[in-house]
Design a protein around this motif. Structure first.
Motif, mmCIF file in Angstrom:
data_model
loop_
_atom_site.group_PDB
_atom_site.id
_atom_site.type_symbol
_atom_site.label_atom_id
_atom_site.label_comp_id
_atom_site.label_asym_id
_atom_site.label_seq_id
_atom_site.Cartn_x
_atom_site.Cartn_y
_atom_site.Cartn_z
ATOM 1 N N GLN A 1 37.369 43.122 28.004
ATOM 2 C CA GLN A 1 38.337 44.207 27.994
ATOM 3 C C GLN A 1 37.805 45.294 28.919
ATOM 4 N N ILE A 2 38.658 45.735 29.840
ATOM 5 C CA ILE A 2 38.244 46.709 30.855
ATOM 6 C C ILE A 2 39.077 47.982 30.714
ATOM 7 N N ILE A 3 38.421 49.124 30.893
ATOM 8 C CA ILE A 3 39.121 50.413 30.893
ATOM 9 C C ILE A 3 38.759 51.159 32.178
ATOM 10 N N GLY A 4 39.579 52.166 32.534
ATOM 11 C CA GLY A 4 39.247 53.031 33.665
ATOM 12 C C GLY A 4 40.195 52.900 34.841
ATOM 13 N N GLY A 5 39.669 53.038 36.056
ATOM 14 C CA GLY A 5 40.478 53.091 37.273
ATOM 15 C C GLY A 5 41.027 51.734 37.682
ATOM 16 N N ASN A 6 42.199 51.758 38.328
ATOM 17 C CA ASN A 6 42.860 50.486 38.639
ATOM 18 C C ASN A 6 42.384 49.859 39.953
ATOM 19 N N SER A 7 41.254 50.323 40.497
ATOM 20 C CA SER A 7 40.683 49.584 41.628
ATOM 21 C C SER A 7 39.804 48.440 41.122
ATOM 22 N N PHE A 8 39.693 48.300 39.813
ATOM 23 C CA PHE A 8 38.944 47.180 39.223
ATOM 24 C C PHE A 8 39.443 45.881 39.850
ATOM 25 N N ASN A 9 38.513 45.038 40.274
ATOM 26 C CA ASN A 9 38.928 43.808 40.955
ATOM 27 C C ASN A 9 37.871 42.724 40.790
ATOM 28 N N VAL A 10 38.197 41.550 41.298
ATOM 29 C CA VAL A 10 37.310 40.383 41.184
ATOM 30 C C VAL A 10 35.930 40.692 41.786
ATOM 31 N N SER A 11 35.935 41.404 42.897
ATOM 32 C CA SER A 11 34.698 41.854 43.523
ATOM 33 C C SER A 11 34.777 43.354 43.711
ATOM 34 N N MET A 12 33.661 44.036 43.554
ATOM 35 C CA MET A 12 33.608 45.481 43.781
ATOM 36 C C MET A 12 32.327 45.764 44.540
ATOM 37 N N ASP A 13 32.352 45.390 45.820
ATOM 38 C CA ASP A 13 31.183 45.485 46.687
ATOM 39 C C ASP A 13 30.638 46.910 46.696
ATOM 40 N N ILE A 14 29.358 47.030 46.446
ATOM 41 C CA ILE A 14 28.747 48.358 46.292
ATOM 42 C C ILE A 14 28.932 49.219 47.538
ATOM 43 N N ALA A 15 28.905 48.607 48.726
ATOM 44 C CA ALA A 15 28.986 49.378 49.965
ATOM 45 C C ALA A 15 30.421 49.714 50.353
ATOM 46 N N LYS A 16 31.360 48.898 49.912
ATOM 47 C CA LYS A 16 32.733 49.050 50.418
ATOM 48 C C LYS A 16 33.717 49.569 49.377
ATOM 49 N N HIS A 17 33.410 49.384 48.108
ATOM 50 C CA HIS A 17 34.417 49.647 47.086
ATOM 51 C C HIS A 17 34.252 51.053 46.504
ATOM 52 N N ASP A 18 34.964 52.004 47.056
ATOM 53 C CA ASP A 18 34.894 53.376 46.551
ATOM 54 C C ASP A 18 36.001 53.581 45.509
ATOM 55 N N LEU A 19 35.604 53.621 44.258
ATOM 56 C CA LEU A 19 36.589 53.589 43.169
ATOM 57 C C LEU A 19 37.606 54.740 43.220
ATOM 58 N N PRO A 20 37.151 55.998 43.433
ATOM 59 C CA PRO A 20 38.134 57.093 43.447
ATOM 60 C C PRO A 20 39.129 56.983 44.612
ATOM 61 N N THR A 21 38.704 56.409 45.734
ATOM 62 C CA THR A 21 39.610 56.263 46.884
ATOM 63 C C THR A 21 40.582 55.113 46.672
ATOM 64 N N LEU A 22 40.080 54.005 46.157
ATOM 65 C CA LEU A 22 40.910 52.798 46.041
ATOM 66 C C LEU A 22 41.823 52.815 44.813
ATOM 67 N N SER A 23 41.495 53.629 43.813
ATOM 68 C CA SER A 23 42.320 53.668 42.603
ATOM 69 C C SER A 23 43.525 54.579 42.821
ATOM 70 N N THR A 24 44.660 54.194 42.238
ATOM 71 C CA THR A 24 45.826 55.081 42.252
ATOM 72 C C THR A 24 46.097 55.641 40.863
ATOM 73 N N CYS A 25 45.377 55.140 39.843
ATOM 74 C CA CYS A 25 45.513 55.690 38.493
ATOM 75 C C CYS A 25 44.280 55.307 37.679
ATOM 76 N N THR A 26 44.165 55.934 36.525
ATOM 77 C CA THR A 26 43.099 55.576 35.580
ATOM 78 C C THR A 26 43.697 55.543 34.183
ATOM 79 N N SER A 27 43.121 54.727 33.319
ATOM 80 C CA SER A 27 43.587 54.657 31.930
ATOM 81 C C SER A 27 42.848 55.672 31.051
ATOM 82 N N CYS A 28 42.026 56.531 31.669
ATOM 83 C CA CYS A 28 41.245 57.510 30.910
ATOM 84 C C CYS A 28 41.952 58.867 30.849
ATOM 85 N N GLN A 29 41.651 59.586 29.793
ATOM 86 C CA GLN A 29 42.252 60.913 29.598
ATOM 87 C C GLN A 29 41.863 61.873 30.729
ATOM 88 N N PHE A 30 40.586 61.825 31.144
ATOM 89 C CA PHE A 30 40.156 62.660 32.259
ATOM 90 C C PHE A 30 40.556 61.938 33.551
#
Ligand SMILES: *[C@@H]1O[C@H](CO)[C@@H](O)[C@H](O)[C@H]1NC(C)=O
Ligand SMILES: *[C@@H]1O[C@H](CO)[C@@H](O)[C@H](O)[C@H]1NC(C)=O
Length: 338
Positions: free
Chosen positions: A48-77
């Motif tokens: 079960q996963i919570i948080g930003g919707n940039s969650f994906n099969v791969s989240m390469d540390i160098a390329k995957h910037d979560l705040p940039t790639l996400s368009t929403c989050t399931s969190c209150q903040f």
């Protein structure tokens, strides 16, 4: 002090403390694990996963910037695009079939769809002063706590504070056990995942996703234990609370005849000792550091929030497409119970 009293009273406290507590709705439930099984569809077991919707099969540390790639989050903040995930709890019936255990959202986040309560702390939960300075995680930071292959109490000793609470009612917070509760819990089983709180100050990740973080050298985070010299940087204590509604499965005639308990993690573990959780940091800019420096307790006026309706709308598509609900002849992924 009881946790409930604390929450009720916290609105009255002078702003001189720093602890975040917020709900995140379910983002998705599927067999993916971009940390341990990057690129693999499906991964070994269900999460079960919570948080930003940039969650994906791969989240390469160098390329995957979560705040940039996400368009929403399931969190209150709404500046928290991090991802947090744990295994999923199943009930195993006497006839050998499995059913996913539903969740109960906690007080204050009642209408969230499933999900977890997330904490970031400077000091122990009950310490309303929250005086210690903590360093927020850096972009790219990720970590894993616990081990999905563990099945004994001795192995579980490697990780402090991965516990269960057998909940009598919504205020129950103790005692905590390391394995699954042995008898029926009147209301629910709460899984508590506390991450290590000391960082080496250098590595955003390590091959096993664990070696760059450590527990305090002496005592615990709660007792204010010092970080070891190898991992000198004190990071916030992240705690995830997930309340599994096991009350629907409390009939004695449905429990195993040998006296054991009937719940299993989606990883196949029937002991509870394999409890584990993953974290990929994804707060926008310096919002987390500002919040941790902000001297507030529970409420955090410096952070942007969104409604529960908005939280519930944030989902990621099902990429695995396999049955996870209803009475299943096997756990997703044909995972064997051990
Ligand atoms: C996941 O990654 C794939 C491949 O890079 C991409 O096509 C897809 O849009 C991503 N999905 C989400 C939900 O971001
Ligand atoms: C197995 O047991 C569960 C719980 O008692 C029941 O609801 C389900 O119908 C049973 N399935 C089969 C195939 O017997």
């Amino acid at each position: 002090m009881k946790w409930n009293t604390l929450v009720a009273a916290s609105g009255l406290f002078a702003p001189s403390t720093a602890l975040l507590r917020f709900g995140c709705a379910r983002l998705t439930v599927q067999r993916l694990d971009p940390l341990v099984n990057p690129g693999q569809i499906p991964s070994a077991h269900l999460h079960q996963i919570i948080g930003g919707n940039s969650f994906n099969v791969s989240m390469d540390i160098a390329k995957h910037d979560l705040p940039t790639l996400s368009t929403c989050t399931s969190c209150q903040f709404s500046e928290d695009f991090s991802n947090y995930w744990t295994a999923v709890l199943y009930f195993r019936a006497r006839n050998g079939t499995f059913k996913r255990v539903p969740q109960i959202p906690q007080q204050g986040i009642e209408s969230t769809q499933g999900g977890m309560m997330v904490y970031y702390m400077s000091d122990a939960l009950f310490d309303t002063a929250q005086k210690s300075k903590v360093t927020a995680f850096k972009p790219g930071f990720r970590m894993l706590v616990g081990d999905s292959s563990y099945s004994s109490r001795d192995q579980a000793r490697d990780y402090r504070q991965l516990t269960y609470t057998c909940m009598e009612n919504s205020a129950s917070r103790s005692p905590e056990s390391i394995g699954f509760p042995k008898g029926p819990c009147k209301m629910a089983i709460m899984a508590n995942h506390r991450f290590p709180t000391c960082w080496d100050g250098v590595n955003l990740d390590t091959p096993n996703h664990r070696d760059h973080v450590a527990y305090p050298e002496v005592g615990t985070f709660e007792s204010g234990g010092r970080c070891p010299s190898t991992h000198p940087v004190k990071i916030p204590q992240i705690l995830l609370e997930t309340v599994w509604d096991t009350s629907k499965f409390n009939k004695k005639e449905d429990w195993p005849t040998d006296g054991s308990q009937p719940f299993v993690w989606s990883s196949g573990d029937s002991t509870g000792f394999s409890s584990h959780a993953d974290y990929v940091f994804g707060w926008k800019g310096d919002s987390l550091q500002k919040a941790m420096d902000g001297h507030t307790y529970v409420s955090a006026p410096m952070l942007k929030t969104q409604s529960i309706a908005e939280q519930n709308k944030c989902i990621v598509p099902d990429m695995v497409k396999e049955p996870i609900d209803g009475w299943l002849p096997k756990l997703p992924g044909d995972v064997m119970v051990k």
